[in-house]
Design an enzyme around this catalytic site. Structure first.
Site, PDB file in Angstrom:
ATOM      1  N   ARG A 123       0.804  -1.229   0.000  1.00 20.29           N
ATOM      2  CA  ARG A 123       0.000   0.000   0.000  1.00 20.29           C
ATOM      3  C   ARG A 123       0.836   1.278   0.000  1.00 20.29           C
ATOM      4  NH1 ARG A 123      -2.967  -3.543   3.344  1.00 20.29           N
ATOM      5  NH2 ARG A 123      -4.921  -4.168   2.355  1.00 20.29           N
ATOM      6  N   LYS A 145       2.824  10.752 -12.103  1.00 25.25           N
ATOM      7  CA  LYS A 145       1.996   9.846 -12.899  1.00 25.25           C
ATOM      8  C   LYS A 145       2.738   8.523 -13.067  1.00 25.25           C
ATOM      9  CE  LYS A 145      -0.981  12.709 -15.811  1.00 25.25           C
ATOM     10  NZ  LYS A 145      -1.327  13.041 -17.207  1.00 25.25           N
ATOM     11  N   GLU A 187       8.865  16.593 -26.074  1.00 26.41           N
ATOM     12  CA  GLU A 187       8.292  17.041 -24.804  1.00 26.41           C
ATOM     13  C   GLU A 187       8.882  18.377 -24.369  1.00 26.41           C
ATOM     14  OE1 GLU A 187       5.811  15.858 -23.249  1.00 26.41           O
ATOM     15  OE2 GLU A 187       5.606  13.726 -23.694  1.00 26.41           O
ATOM     16  N   LYS A 229       7.038  22.200 -15.615  1.00 22.08           N
ATOM     17  CA  LYS A 229       6.175  21.108 -15.166  1.00 22.08           C
ATOM     18  C   LYS A 229       5.931  21.184 -13.665  1.00 22.08           C
ATOM     19  CE  LYS A 229       4.927  16.356 -15.627  1.00 22.08           C
ATOM     20  NZ  LYS A 229       5.173  15.039 -16.260  1.00 22.08           N
ATOM     21  N   GLU A 239      -4.577  16.433 -11.996  1.00 22.36           N
ATOM     22  CA  GLU A 239      -5.129  16.730 -13.315  1.00 22.36           C
ATOM     23  C   GLU A 239      -6.631  16.975 -13.285  1.00 22.36           C
ATOM     24  OE1 GLU A 239      -5.020  14.360 -17.402  1.00 22.36           O
ATOM     25  OE2 GLU A 239      -2.996  14.772 -16.677  1.00 22.36           O
ATOM     26  N   ARG A 243      -3.559  21.072 -15.184  1.00 22.61           N
ATOM     27  CA  ARG A 243      -2.522  20.101 -15.529  1.00 22.61           C
ATOM     28  C   ARG A 243      -2.797  19.412 -16.859  1.00 22.61           C
ATOM     29  NH1 ARG A 243       0.599  15.529 -11.790  1.00 22.61           N
ATOM     30  NH2 ARG A 243       1.663  14.549 -13.546  1.00 22.61           N
ATOM     31  N   ASN A 247      -0.913  17.686 -21.670  1.00 18.60           N
ATOM     32  CA  ASN A 247      -1.247  16.625 -22.626  1.00 18.60           C
ATOM     33  C   ASN A 247      -1.382  17.131 -24.056  1.00 18.60           C
ATOM     34  OD1 ASN A 247      -1.478  14.368 -20.762  1.00 18.60           O
ATOM     35  ND2 ASN A 247      -3.274  15.419 -19.960  1.00 18.60           N
ATOM     36  N   HIS A 250      -1.100  14.682 -26.872  1.00 19.90           N
ATOM     37  CA  HIS A 250      -1.075  13.329 -26.326  1.00 19.90           C
ATOM     38  C   HIS A 250      -2.311  12.506 -26.678  1.00 19.90           C
ATOM     39  CE1 HIS A 250       2.373  14.846 -24.206  1.00 19.90           C
ATOM     40  NE2 HIS A 250       2.540  13.736 -23.543  1.00 19.90           N
ATOM     41  N   HIS A 254      -1.368   9.201 -28.197  1.00 19.82           N
ATOM     42  CA  HIS A 254      -1.694   7.916 -27.587  1.00 19.82           C
ATOM     43  C   HIS A 254      -2.486   7.033 -28.549  1.00 19.82           C
ATOM     44  CE1 HIS A 254      -1.260   9.468 -23.151  1.00 19.82           C
ATOM     45  NE2 HIS A 254      -0.102   9.346 -23.781  1.00 19.82           N
ATOM     46  N   HIS A 267       7.118   7.174 -27.811  1.00 22.43           N
ATOM     47  CA  HIS A 267       6.128   8.095 -27.262  1.00 22.43           C
ATOM     48  C   HIS A 267       6.348   9.522 -27.755  1.00 22.43           C
ATOM     49  CE1 HIS A 267       3.364   9.984 -24.495  1.00 22.43           C
ATOM     50  NE2 HIS A 267       4.335  10.719 -23.976  1.00 22.43           N
TER      51      HIS A 267
END
Length: 365
Positions: A123, A145, A187, A229, A239, A243, A247, A250, A254, A267
């Site tokens: 956990r 992330k 990026e 960032k 997000e 935030r 993306n 993206h 993606h 990527h």
């Protein structure tokens, strides 16, 4: 050799942490050991990075630590739940308790998987990011992330989980292959497009320096990217709002990665093509000019990045993957577009007919 010596901070209250950006910081055993919580460490790397850097990392760890190692296969196609289990298997077999620390030594795939494992193991245990690719240094190692891919969508299984610290050594980029280096630059320019027009102009002024991999210019770009960032993440950790501008490109990117098969496009390559699509859509809506789009394309092409999507993607393929994206809310696709160069905006009311008409320009009839 870079002379940059910078410490940035991601301000998240009790979860705040430093980003150390410094030539040779990989060998800074004093700072590294300071961020290790207990007496156990699991180093997660891959079969490409470990032969280059793991011995240097090991030599700096306190001799009293119990150290286990997990070497994952290299590549986006291996960012799966099945491979994630290797981390849990090793930690459990070697009797690591919840005071252990996970250390990610590698690119974005390693960092995302190590972070998700750290978030999940007993956990939650501490973890440290030591990114070794440009893309990981300027993007995925900062912000918390974490996750793995699913055959039906990228990064669909994961968690927000912040590291204890990020150690960025620009010198490790000397071993980075040209294609990986270019992917990271996608990026970098994203930050100029979404929130820093002065940085965007600076990137254009130093275009030739990036092609030549000038160390001082590259180190400055890493610092400014991480600072951008960190500001955005501090304002919106999970997000829920601003935030999402991170993306840009993206949602398109993606979709390319998932449709083409993970690992076929890197990527950063998919994001580069996705940013051009987002810029073209922004121009079609009158927010930026065609000249703005052309200028972005020229910079990306100079870096060796793709600026057009795959020619074989049907509209149905695009919409299938885009509507499964994490940024879809209650069936509405949210796209990050540009109000102007240096200012991004989030659209969640783009008519599907307009999107499909736009995509038809890039798809076979």
């Amino acid at each position: 050799m870079s002379t940059l010596n910078t410490t940035l901070n991601v301000q998240l209250g009790e979860r705040s942490y430093p980003i150390y950006i410094e030539s040779g910081v990989l060998d800074d055993s004093v700072r590294l050991n300071r961020h290790i919580k207990g007496k156990q460490v699991v180093i997660i790397s891959n079969t490409t990075v470990a032969p280059l850097y793991i011995e240097r990392l090991l030599s700096g760890l306190d001799s009293s630590l119990k150290v286990s190692q997990v070497l994952l296969p290299d590549g986006e196609e291996h960012k799966t739940l099945a491979n994630l289990e290797q981390i849990f298997d090793t930690a459990l077999t070697d009797n690591h308790n919840r005071s252990t620390s996970f250390i990610a030594l590698g690119g974005g795939v390693v960092g995302d998987m190590a972070g998700f494992a750290a978030a999940s193991y007993q956990r939650g245990v501490h973890f440290i990011q030591i990114p070794t690719t440009l893309l990981a240094q300027v993007d995925s190692s900062v912000g918390g992330k974490t996750g793995v891919n699913h055959p039906l969508g990228k990064n669909m299984i994961g968690a927000f989980y912040q590291p204890q610290a990020v150690f960025i050594d620009p010198d490790v980029l000397d071993s980075l292959p040209a294609r990986e280096y270019a992917a990271g630059l996608a990026e970098v320019i994203k930050y100029g497009l979404i929130c820093d027009p002065a940085f965007y102009e600076w990137l254009h002024q130093h275009k030739d320096d990036f092609v030549a991999r000038d160390k001082a210019v590259l180190s400055e770009a890493i610092k400014r990217s991480c600072a951008a960032k960190a500001r955005v993440v501090a304002e919106d950790e999970r997000e829920g709002g601003v935030r999402a501008i991170l993306n840009l490109g993206h949602t398109f990117g993606h979709a390319i990665e998932a449709a083409q098969g993970y690992g076929s496009w890197l990527h950063g390559e998919a994001v580069a093509a996705g940013m051009v699509l987002a810029a073209r859509l922004s121009a079609s809506r009158g927010s930026i000019t065609d000249n703005d789009v052309d200028r972005l394309i020229q910079w990306l092409e100079a870096m060796g990045l793709p600026t057009a999507p795959p020619e074989d993607m049907l509209i149905s393929t695009w919409t299938q993957h885009m509507l499964r994206d994490k940024k879809v809310v209650d069936g509405r696709l949210r796209l990050v577009l540009l109000d102007e160069i240096g200012k991004a905006c989030i659209f969640d009311d783009l008519p599907q007919a307009e999107l499909e008409s736009f995509l038809a320009t890039f798809t076979p009839s």
